[in-house]
Scaffold this motif. Structure first.
Motif, PDB file in Angstrom:
ATOM      1  N   ARG A 211       1.020  -1.228  -0.126  1.00 13.42           N
ATOM      2  CA  ARG A 211      -0.088   0.028  -0.086  1.00 13.42           C
ATOM      3  C   ARG A 211       0.773   1.270   0.052  1.00 13.42           C
ATOM      4  O   ARG A 211       0.631   2.191  -0.685  1.00 13.42           O
ATOM      5  N   VAL A 214       2.172   1.814  -3.333  1.00 11.60           N
ATOM      6  CA  VAL A 214       1.226   2.306  -4.488  1.00 11.60           C
ATOM      7  C   VAL A 214       1.103   3.873  -3.948  1.00 11.60           C
ATOM      8  O   VAL A 214       0.896   4.805  -5.204  1.00 11.60           O
ATOM      9  N   ASN A 218       1.800   6.290  -7.119  1.00 10.71           N
ATOM     10  CA  ASN A 218       0.663   6.928  -7.539  1.00 10.71           C
ATOM     11  C   ASN A 218      -0.612   7.192  -6.882  1.00 10.71           C
ATOM     12  O   ASN A 218      -1.348   6.114  -6.750  1.00 10.71           O
ATOM     13  N   HIS A 220      -3.238   8.695  -6.779  1.00  2.00           N
ATOM     14  CA  HIS A 220      -4.401   8.536  -7.689  1.00  2.00           C
ATOM     15  C   HIS A 220      -4.923   7.029  -7.818  1.00  2.00           C
ATOM     16  O   HIS A 220      -6.102   6.878  -7.534  1.00  2.00           O
ATOM     17  N   ALA A 221      -4.070   6.428  -8.214  1.00  4.24           N
ATOM     18  CA  ALA A 221      -4.423   4.854  -8.338  1.00  4.24           C
ATOM     19  C   ALA A 221      -4.655   4.300  -7.258  1.00  4.24           C
ATOM     20  O   ALA A 221      -5.531   3.496  -7.064  1.00  4.24           O
ATOM     21  N   ARG A 223      -6.143   5.894  -4.495  1.00  2.00           N
ATOM     22  CA  ARG A 223      -7.475   6.198  -4.010  1.00  2.00           C
ATOM     23  C   ARG A 223      -8.595   5.244  -4.815  1.00  2.00           C
ATOM     24  O   ARG A 223      -9.352   4.913  -4.052  1.00  2.00           O
ATOM     25  N   TYR A 224      -8.195   5.034  -6.019  1.00  2.00           N
ATOM     26  CA  TYR A 224      -9.294   4.313  -6.989  1.00  2.00           C
ATOM     27  C   TYR A 224      -9.373   2.988  -6.215  1.00  2.00           C
ATOM     28  O   TYR A 224     -10.213   2.284  -6.475  1.00  2.00           O
ATOM     29  N   ALA A 225      -8.034   2.367  -6.035  1.00  2.00           N
ATOM     30  CA  ALA A 225      -7.891   1.119  -5.450  1.00  2.00           C
ATOM     31  C   ALA A 225      -8.467   0.970  -3.885  1.00  2.00           C
ATOM     32  O   ALA A 225      -8.515  -0.212  -3.268  1.00  2.00           O
ATOM     33  N   GLY A 226      -8.866   2.066  -3.540  1.00  2.00           N
ATOM     34  CA  GLY A 226      -9.618   1.999  -1.924  1.00  2.00           C
ATOM     35  C   GLY A 226      -8.423   2.332  -1.024  1.00  2.00           C
ATOM     36  O   GLY A 226      -8.776   1.600   0.142  1.00  2.00           O
ATOM     37  N   ILE A 227      -7.240   2.590  -1.209  1.00  2.00           N
ATOM     38  CA  ILE A 227      -6.320   2.875  -0.258  1.00  2.00           C
ATOM     39  C   ILE A 227      -6.474   4.382  -0.134  1.00  2.00           C
ATOM     40  O   ILE A 227      -6.311   5.121  -1.079  1.00  2.00           O
TER      41      ILE A 227
END
Lengths: 350, 520
Positions: A211, A214, A218, A220-221, A223-227
């Motif tokens: 985590r 990531v 990135n 943004h990625a 946030r989109y992945a729920g982190i």
């Protein structure tokens, strides 16, 4: 392309710094060759120099791991000096309550860990909850911690004799035992090795380590992945603060046995250099920490022998660290061309 | 229309522009007369923005020439375009929110000297421009205290502070309410009277009829029609935008039955009730939307980009909350604290993000690690909290095969792959596991035909396996091919949802253009 773009300035920096350092030594009236020999001789060819370096490498390793965690998530924790103080203070304050056995030592170190976590956590909350810049927050908290320590060792925590601004010694049973007779190398070495192993597993193989990588690479990625990058920032500041606090407790229990002002001078900044030269790889952090410790040990001998004026020691230290960092950039991006070649190939047929 | 014999102010002659393999503009001929208002119309990707960028000197055409006053001109950069008298108001305003209106105008007016901004002279000039336009201009007002309509006016003043002969307005009405829109049209008419030419880029039919003299309709980068507005009807414009009647009908007649077979529709996995969403600047993106998404159906959200679709998908993905109304999705409620991307993902929502490079992948990581982005909770890839690298590699290699990704293996870095292959990996990742609701945003954008066919087949299979799919697309062909129902977002309104089989391309095209149903 980025390879050459970064390599040239890095090499220029190296050349410039080396020239400046040689000029400074000449101006000070010393012989650059003998200064260099003095550093190398002390650091590499004397038992005392090597042992001193090993001793110094213990806290630098633990703190370098904390920096590696934070910087991997692109959280710039500049506040390790303050977190180290907070950890040692908490441990020393609670020391009289601890049992005088192995469990007591473990508790002592755990309290250092906790104290650093709290100090890092303050910056974490400021960052996660209010969006404050962690660099500012951690630097400011350094000053708070330094002044707090200064007050404590002159006030409520001062030794019973009330002469020197320092605390009473902690119970001898809480001190980290010396590992090798005739040296000062203490059980903090084991703590450092365990820390390397655990942090390496977490960072390289764990969910948390994934985590934070990531979030750093990135957000943004993430946030989109729920982190949640905010939550990760807080967690990372807590964790790296905790490691700084642990290093503080190890220094107190392993070397000094009490609180005093300025007992780990500039370790927080040195840890940043350690982690950067290790490229944030936890397995390389101890190597890098030992390398830096050798440097300090050599420079220390130079200062004691009075070969060059004392301020020049600091200049030398800073210049050598910068050369190291510039060299890592030059080396890392030296292979840039070969690394990017397959990329363009894959793009072409994709 | 330009009078015959006179030289047009600006003319594009045979202009072609390519980006890699994509032809953005194909042999475009366009003449803009003095004091003429031209509406440049087309769907997403029709090539409107490329024309604007060439006119404003951002990049030159690959072929053909741009003529100003009949002389071929090669703009060396944006400054040269300003010099030539072309002003552009971009769709996304180029304003510094913390500066005053006047200081923002000063940013643009580069000739004001190096040393000191002559605020008084500039303020007087800006005030004069504002007065000519009929705007109230408070030079000391900070931009972030203004609403979008007033920000737009500052942009227009900023553009007109120079000697402007052609003003390009990129999607100016997209963010405006009805009153502000009417005022903007008055402004455009005023400019026309002063002899300034205006190019109005829009996808809304009402804009064209409200203010334009001539409509230039682009399709696939080429001019599909160039006609005086008085000769046009809404139907003809839509026809030109979406393609000819004959084409459309023949496509639909190929497999009329298999295109819209009946699917057994399951229970609702997601209920959207009276949802209103606002953009960060306060304008309404979606208003009062209600929609149910059922297992086993593909619901398409159509419309030109920027009409609230992205906000809607973000909301369903847990990245924002509705400003009004509520959503129930797989046991989670949008008013509860649990409405977060992490909880929704765990509940079974998967999300193929709109901008994959930006938010769907981590370029510096391996393909295997990129797969983990959505599967960190997958039990078999971790043992005792430690990643099983080898096992993960096998899982991802399997997916690479199944989705025919051209990559050396799961250990390759994401950035070494081409865009299309990166996209396949995102798709593979988001469809893997057992998602209940798939938010597929432009799943075929930027892909080659074979891959698009593959994506469509995969989505259909996923639907038939009983998943709910929300397909966000601006491609009517794609929607008609695979979607069961459609809802169209246009300017804060929504049309539908309606079953796709009951709709014609004409109707969908009209909805996208913000127009009620058109009698065929």
């Amino acid at each position: 392309m980025t390879g050459t773009a970064l390599r040239m300035p890095a090499l220029l920096v190296i050349g410039f710094l080396v020239a400046m350092v040689i000029a400074a030594i000449l101006l000070a009236g010393a012989d650059p060759a003998s200064v260099a020999y003095g550093i190398i001789e002390r650091a590499l060819f004397t038992r005392a120099g090597l042992l001193e370096a090993l001793l110094r490498a213990i806290p630098l390793t633990i703190m370098g791991l904390g920096i590696a965690i934070a910087f991997k998530a692109r959280i710039f924790n500049i506040g390790m000096d303050g977190q180290l103080i907070a950890g040692s203070v908490l441990a020393v304050v609670a020391a009289p309550l601890l049992p005088g056995n192995i469990a007591g030592i473990v508790f002592f170190l755990a309290l250092g860990f906790l104290g650093g976590a709290v100090w890092g956590g303050i910056a974490g909350v400021i960052k996660a909850r209010f969006g404050g810049n962690e660099i500012i927050a951690t630097i400011m908290l350094n000053y708070v911690a330094v002044q707090l320590l200064s007050w404590l060792v002159r006030g409520p925590l001062q030794e019973k004799m009330k002469i020197i601004p320092r605390s009473d010694a902690i119970d001898q049973a809480l001190r980290l035992p010396v590992l090798f007779d005739g040296t000062r190398i203490h059980a903090g070495l084991i703590v450092a090795i365990l820390a390397v192993a655990i942090v390496a597993l977490v960072m390289l193989r764990g969910r948390f380590g994934y985590r934070l990588a990531v979030v750093g690479a990135n957000d943004h990625a993430a946030r989109y992945a729920g982190i949640s990058p905010a939550w990760m920032a807080a967690a990372v500041l807590i964790l790296s603060g905790a490691l700084a606090g642990l290093a503080g407790a190890v220094e107190v229990a392993g070397l000094y046995g009490r609180l005093q002002e300025g007992f780990a001078p500039g370790f927080g900044i040195a840890a940043i250099a350690v982690a950067l030269v290790a490229r944030l790889n936890p397995l390389l952090v101890p190597v890098s920490a030992f390398g830096f410790s050798l440097l300090y040990s050599g420079l220390g001998a130079l200062a004691r022998n009075g070969v060059v004026p004392f301020p020049l020691i600091n200049i030398l230290e800073g210049a050598i660290i910068l050369v190291f960092l510039a060299a890592t950039v030059a080396l890392r991006h030296g292979g840039g061309q070969t690394r990017e070649a397959p990329e363009s190939g894959a793009r072409a047929d994709g | 229309m330009t009078e015959t014999g006179s030289v047009p102010l600006v003319a594009l002659r045979g202009v072609t522009k390519r980006f890699g393999d994509v032809v953005a503009n194909r042999a475009v001929d366009l003449e803009i007369g003095r004091g003429e208002v031209i509406a440049l119309v087309g769907e997403n990707g029709a090539g409107k923005s490329t024309i604007v960028n060439m006119l404003s000197g951002v990049f030159p055409p690959d072929e053909g020439t741009i003529e100003i006053d009949g002389a071929a001109t090669g703009f060396t950069g944006p400054a040269a375009s300003v010099e030539a008298g072309i002003g552009v108001v971009h769709q996304h305003y180029m304003l510094v929110p913390t500066l005053t209106a006047l200081d923002n105008i000063a940013l643009q007016a580069s000739e004001l000297g190096l040393w000191k901004i002559d605020r008084r002279a500039l303020g007087d000039r800006a005030g004069a421009v504002a007065e000519a336009l009929g705007f109230r201009f408070d030079r000391d007002q900070r931009i972030d205290s203004l609403d979008v309509a007033h920000q737009q006016r500052i942009e227009i003043i900023k553009a007109l502070i120079h000697e402007v002969r052609l003003l390009v307005l990129d999607e100016p009405t997209a963010v405006l309410g009805a009153d502000d829109k009417a005022r903007l049209f008055d402004t455009i008419s005023g400019l026309k009277r002063q002899g300034v030419s205006v190019v109005l880029i829009t996808h809304k039919l009402e804009d064209i009829f409200a203010v334009a003299d001539r409509a230039v309709i682009l399709r696939n980068g080429a001019v599909a029609a160039d006609l005086p507005v008085k000769d046009l009807s809404p139907e003809t414009i839509v026809t030109h935008m979406v393609g000819s009647d004959a084409e459309a009908r023949s496509e639909l007649e190929i497999q009329p039955e298999t295109v819209h077979p009946e699917h057994p529709v399951g229970e609702a996995v997601c209920r959207v009730r009276d949802v209103t969403l606002r953009r960060p600047n306060g304008s309404v993106a979606v208003s009062g939307l209600s929609l149910d998404l059922h297992a086993g159906e593909i619901v398409a959200v159509a419309g030109v980009d920027g009409n609230g679709q992205s906000e809607f998908v973000h909301c369903l993905a847990g990245l924002q909350r509705p400003d009004e109304g509520e959503i129930d999705c797989l046991g989670l409620n949008s008013r509860a604290r649990t409405w977060s991307p992490a909880r929704l993902r765990r509940a079974g929502v998967s999300h193929i993000p709109e901008d994959r490079r930006h938010s769907g992948i981590v370029a510096e990581m391996t393909l295997a690690k990129n797969y983990l982005l959505s599967h960190l909770d997958r039990p078999d890839v971790f043992r005792l909290g430690l990643l099983r690298n080898h096992h993960l590699g096998q899982v991802v290699d399997g997916l690479l095969n199944a989705f025919k990704v051209r990559a050396p293996g799961s250990g390759a870095l994401m950035k070494t792959l081409s865009g299309g292959n990166q996209q396949k990996i995102v798709l593979a990742r988001e469809l893997d596991g057992d998602p209940k609701l798939i938010l597929a945003t432009h799943p075929s954008r930027g892909l080659d035909l074979n891959t698009i066919a593959f994506v469509h087949k995969t989505l259909e299979q996923t639907r038939d396996a009983g998943k709910a799919i929300l397909l966000l697309s601006s491609d009517i062909d794609e929607i008609l091919k695979i979607a069961d129902r459609i809802i169209v977002f246009a300017g804060g309104r929504t049309f539908g949802p309606a079953p796709c089989r009951d709709l014609t391309r004409q109707t969908i095209g009209a909805w996208i253009a913000g127009h009620e149903d058109i009698e065929a």
